[in-house]
Write a protein that holds these residues in place. Structure first.
Motif, PDB file in Angstrom:
ATOM      1  N   ARG A 249      45.250  19.497 -92.832  1.00  0.00           N
ATOM      2  CA  ARG A 249      46.179  20.086 -91.874  1.00  0.00           C
ATOM      3  C   ARG A 249      46.669  19.021 -90.895  1.00  0.00           C
ATOM      4  O   ARG A 249      45.902  18.210 -90.395  1.00  0.00           O
ATOM      5  N   GLN A 250      47.964  19.056 -90.607  1.00  0.00           N
ATOM      6  CA  GLN A 250      48.557  18.094 -89.693  1.00  0.00           C
ATOM      7  C   GLN A 250      48.001  18.246 -88.284  1.00  0.00           C
ATOM      8  O   GLN A 250      47.893  17.281 -87.541  1.00  0.00           O
ATOM      9  N   SER A 251      47.631  19.479 -87.908  1.00  0.00           N
ATOM     10  CA  SER A 251      47.208  19.742 -86.537  1.00  0.00           C
ATOM     11  C   SER A 251      45.738  19.433 -86.279  1.00  0.00           C
ATOM     12  O   SER A 251      45.258  19.559 -85.163  1.00  0.00           O
ATOM     13  N   CYS A 252      45.004  19.020 -87.317  1.00  0.00           N
ATOM     14  CA  CYS A 252      43.570  18.777 -87.148  1.00  0.00           C
ATOM     15  C   CYS A 252      43.331  17.576 -86.235  1.00  0.00           C
ATOM     16  O   CYS A 252      43.927  16.511 -86.417  1.00  0.00           O
ATOM     17  N   ASP A 253      42.465  17.751 -85.256  1.00  0.00           N
ATOM     18  CA  ASP A 253      42.152  16.721 -84.268  1.00  0.00           C
ATOM     19  C   ASP A 253      41.212  15.695 -84.901  1.00  0.00           C
ATOM     20  O   ASP A 253      40.020  15.954 -85.101  1.00  0.00           O
ATOM     21  N   ALA A 254      41.737  14.515 -85.191  1.00  0.00           N
ATOM     22  CA  ALA A 254      40.964  13.517 -85.934  1.00  0.00           C
ATOM     23  C   ALA A 254      39.806  12.947 -85.118  1.00  0.00           C
ATOM     24  O   ALA A 254      38.816  12.463 -85.688  1.00  0.00           O
ATOM     25  N   ASP A 255      39.889  12.978 -83.806  1.00  0.00           N
ATOM     26  CA  ASP A 255      38.857  12.385 -82.957  1.00  0.00           C
ATOM     27  C   ASP A 255      37.807  13.398 -82.510  1.00  0.00           C
ATOM     28  O   ASP A 255      36.888  13.053 -81.783  1.00  0.00           O
ATOM     29  N   ALA A 256      37.968  14.634 -82.952  1.00  0.00           N
ATOM     30  CA  ALA A 256      37.093  15.704 -82.442  1.00  0.00           C
ATOM     31  C   ALA A 256      35.619  15.435 -82.736  1.00  0.00           C
ATOM     32  O   ALA A 256      34.754  15.684 -81.883  1.00  0.00           O
ATOM     33  N   TRP A 257      35.292  14.948 -83.932  1.00  0.00           N
ATOM     34  CA  TRP A 257      33.895  14.735 -84.298  1.00  0.00           C
ATOM     35  C   TRP A 257      33.226  13.734 -83.355  1.00  0.00           C
ATOM     36  O   TRP A 257      32.167  14.017 -82.787  1.00  0.00           O
ATOM     37  N   ASN A 258      33.835  12.577 -83.171  1.00  0.00           N
ATOM     38  CA  ASN A 258      33.244  11.577 -82.278  1.00  0.00           C
ATOM     39  C   ASN A 258      33.111  12.106 -80.856  1.00  0.00           C
ATOM     40  O   ASN A 258      32.100  11.865 -80.180  1.00  0.00           O
ATOM     41  N   ARG A 259      34.101  12.837 -80.404  1.00  0.00           N
ATOM     42  CA  ARG A 259      34.082  13.368 -79.040  1.00  0.00           C
ATOM     43  C   ARG A 259      32.966  14.392 -78.856  1.00  0.00           C
ATOM     44  O   ARG A 259      32.216  14.355 -77.870  1.00  0.00           O
ATOM     45  N   CYS A 260      32.836  15.300 -79.809  1.00  0.00           N
ATOM     46  CA  CYS A 260      31.809  16.350 -79.702  1.00  0.00           C
ATOM     47  C   CYS A 260      30.404  15.765 -79.779  1.00  0.00           C
ATOM     48  O   CYS A 260      29.489  16.212 -79.073  1.00  0.00           O
ATOM     49  N   VAL A 261      30.204  14.760 -80.627  1.00  0.00           N
ATOM     50  CA  VAL A 261      28.893  14.136 -80.753  1.00  0.00           C
ATOM     51  C   VAL A 261      28.535  13.391 -79.472  1.00  0.00           C
ATOM     52  O   VAL A 261      27.394  13.478 -78.983  1.00  0.00           O
ATOM     53  N   LYS A 262      29.489  12.647 -78.903  1.00  0.00           N
ATOM     54  CA  LYS A 262      29.212  11.913 -77.671  1.00  0.00           C
ATOM     55  C   LYS A 262      28.834  12.852 -76.528  1.00  0.00           C
ATOM     56  O   LYS A 262      27.943  12.552 -75.730  1.00  0.00           O
ATOM     57  N   LEU A 263      29.501  13.988 -76.450  1.00  0.00           N
ATOM     58  CA  LEU A 263      29.160  14.955 -75.412  1.00  0.00           C
ATOM     59  C   LEU A 263      27.762  15.527 -75.638  1.00  0.00           C
ATOM     60  O   LEU A 263      26.979  15.689 -74.698  1.00  0.00           O
ATOM     61  N   ALA A 264      27.415  15.825 -76.897  1.00  0.00           N
ATOM     62  CA  ALA A 264      26.089  16.367 -77.200  1.00  0.00           C
ATOM     63  C   ALA A 264      24.993  15.340 -76.915  1.00  0.00           C
ATOM     64  O   ALA A 264      23.867  15.710 -76.559  1.00  0.00           O
ATOM     65  N   ASP A 265      25.314  14.058 -77.041  1.00  0.00           N
ATOM     66  CA  ASP A 265      24.328  13.015 -76.761  1.00  0.00           C
ATOM     67  C   ASP A 265      23.933  12.969 -75.286  1.00  0.00           C
ATOM     68  O   ASP A 265      22.916  12.358 -74.933  1.00  0.00           O
TER      69      ASP A 265
END
Length: 292
Positions: free
Chosen positions: A177-193
């Motif tokens: 999907r064009q609208s998929c946020d490509a940076d979401a995984w790194n962002r969510c993991v950093k916040l969980a850390d």
């Protein structure tokens, strides 16, 4: 904290997660066993982990995680099913003492492996095996997902002898999907850390997710209740006894005149008379009589 697990996902991303909190179920496991604090803590982490994995893989059946080590803590095992029932045990090596000042997972367990068993109600049983290469239980389970599921997965686990909790994040395959946020995984993991054990164990789950992801568009689904539950039965114990073989069973009867055993998870006692054991040997497929 209530005993429950909640699924959540982030809109317009390929990131999903599960968050679990345990108190009563964890307490029941510890009440049935007597273990030092480091072992009790690891039992809590394993309970949280098995609940997270059961929901994540969407298994209609039983999932178990078995940690087999060569250290002072020789076995950790937890089991979960879709009904939200959890159980767990730990065993200490008879020939080794727990290190006086060590509470580290790898120091306690030593070299070994984790066996993850998926036993569906219908279909074939599956086992995945990973070495204990990481320093934490969560790290070892992340390696399982990387090798078996081939999905980037992170786990945060905590327990303190009273409460246990866990958070799992997983990156799903990109659906293009064009609208998929490509940076979401790194962002969510950093916040969980940034999450502390205290927050994971003390905060209500929605509050915790809001603290971490209030700038994300997250959907949190209805919680699912969890509880301690044992799947032992007279029939299952009888099948286990048959696995010893007729010769060994009769040797035990010659010495003890009957066989008394108990479930290692819930400590329910089971008594089999000599006549019942002989009946099991002669007709192993017959229903096991229920003793009232």
């Amino acid at each position: 904290m209530t005993d429950q697990i909640q699924r959540f996902l982030f809109d317009d991303t390929n990131v999903r997660g599960e968050i679990v909190g345990l108190e009563s179920a964890y307490k029941e496991v510890l009440d049935k066993q007597s273990h030092p604090e480091p072992v009790a803590r690891l039992l809590g982490e394993l309970l949280a982990a098995v609940a997270l994995l059961t929901e994540t893989v969407k298994l209609d059946g039983t999932l178990s995680i078995e940690v087999r080590g060569q250290g002072a803590l020789s076995l950790l095992m937890a089991e979960s099913n879709p009904g939200g029932e959890l159980r767990a045990i730990a065993r200490l090596a008879e020939d080794q003492a727990l290190p006086a000042h060590e509470t580290d997972f790898r120091q306690l367990v030593g070299e070994g492996q984790i066996v993850i068993t998926l036993d569906p109600r219908e279909g074939n049983r599956y086992q995945g095996i990973v070495a204990l290469d990481a320093d934490t239980l969560g790290g070892c389970l992340e390696a399982y997902f990387e090798r078996s599921e081939q999905l980037p997965t992170r786990l945060w686990l905590a327990a303190d002898g009273q409460r246990a909790g866990g958070l799992l994040l997983q990156q799903l395959p990109d659906d293009g999907r064009q609208s998929c946020d490509a940076d979401a995984w790194n962002r969510c993991v950093k916040l969980a850390d940034t999450l502390s054990d205290g927050e994971l164990l003390s905060l209500e789950q929605r509050e915790l997710l809001f603290r971490l992801y209030h700038e994300e568009t997250a959907r949190v689904f209805d919680p699912k209740s969890l509880r301690f539950g044992c799947t032992c039965s007279r029939e299952r114990i009888a099948r286990a006894l048959l696995g010893l073989g007729a010769e060994e069973l009769r040797d035990i009867l010659d010495e003890q005149k009957a066989i008394d055993t108990h479930c290692h998870f819930c400590h329910t006692h089971y008594h089999f008379s000599a006549a019942e054991i002989e009946s099991l040997i002669d007709t192993p497929d017959a229903p096991t009589p229920t003793i009232h």
